[in-house]
Design a protein around this motif. Sequence first.
Motif, short mmCIF file in Angstrom:
data_model
loop_
_atom_site.label_atom_id
_atom_site.label_comp_id
_atom_site.label_asym_id
_atom_site.label_seq_id
_atom_site.Cartn_x
_atom_site.Cartn_y
_atom_site.Cartn_z
N ARG A 50 -8.73 7.59 11.25
CA ARG A 50 -9.65 7.12 12.29
C ARG A 50 -9.90 5.63 12.12
N ASP A 51 -10.01 5.17 10.86
CA ASP A 51 -10.19 3.73 10.60
C ASP A 51 -9.01 2.94 11.15
N ASP A 52 -7.81 3.45 10.98
CA ASP A 52 -6.62 2.79 11.51
C ASP A 52 -6.72 2.69 13.03
N THR A 55 -9.33 0.05 13.99
CA THR A 55 -8.83 -1.30 13.76
C THR A 55 -7.81 -1.69 14.83
N GLU A 113 -20.03 0.06 14.93
CA GLU A 113 -19.36 0.88 13.92
C GLU A 113 -19.04 0.05 12.67
N ARG A 117 -18.75 0.46 8.37
CA ARG A 117 -17.38 0.52 7.84
C ARG A 117 -16.96 -0.87 7.36
N LEU A 120 -13.53 -2.30 8.60
CA LEU A 120 -13.58 -2.68 10.00
C LEU A 120 -14.40 -3.96 10.17
#
Length: 192
Positions: A50-52, A55, A113, A117, A120
């Motif tokens: 999800r982070d990918d 980004t 967000e 994070r 991010l």
Amino acid sequence: MVSNPRRRTALVDAAIEVLAREGARGLTFRAVDSEAGVPAGTASNYFTSRDDLLTQAGGRIRVRMTPDPAEVARALGSAPPRRELVAELMRWLVRRMAEERTGYLAMLELRLEATRRPALRSELTRTVRADLDENVRVHLDAGLPGDADTVLVLYLAMTGLLLEQLTLPGMLSDGEVDELVETVVDRVLPRR
């Protein structure tokens, strides 16, 4: 990881739509698949996490929101580098962001967000700072009035105005927005 650039772009654009409409909490691989109209599980084949996805959405928003250099050159070449041109460029910015409302709202979601994070936050800080530095460079190279601080103050004021305009449409009329842009420019670059 699957490598089909068109499909990846379509998935990232779908993620931007989901972010703008449902916020970061609504951004799931399943929601992206549904928005993109692809079979369930497709997004998970393109993004490691999800982070990918977050980004890459940030990077794509930047691409979508960055004006074509030829467009910028036309805007800068349209009038002498005076205060009035700065005001026109700020009005142009407001119009462009209104046309790319989804991307701007998605970027606001990414910024929120990013407070939770660190990776991010680091990436957004880097890219937003690079964009601001580029805006300063363009402003100074064009011979527009003011200095780097002028660009920073205009950036911060316009960011606030855009936040108001795009998150609470109708709170300010189009005429009020134009007047506020003029007021901001007058305060930062007074008429002589």
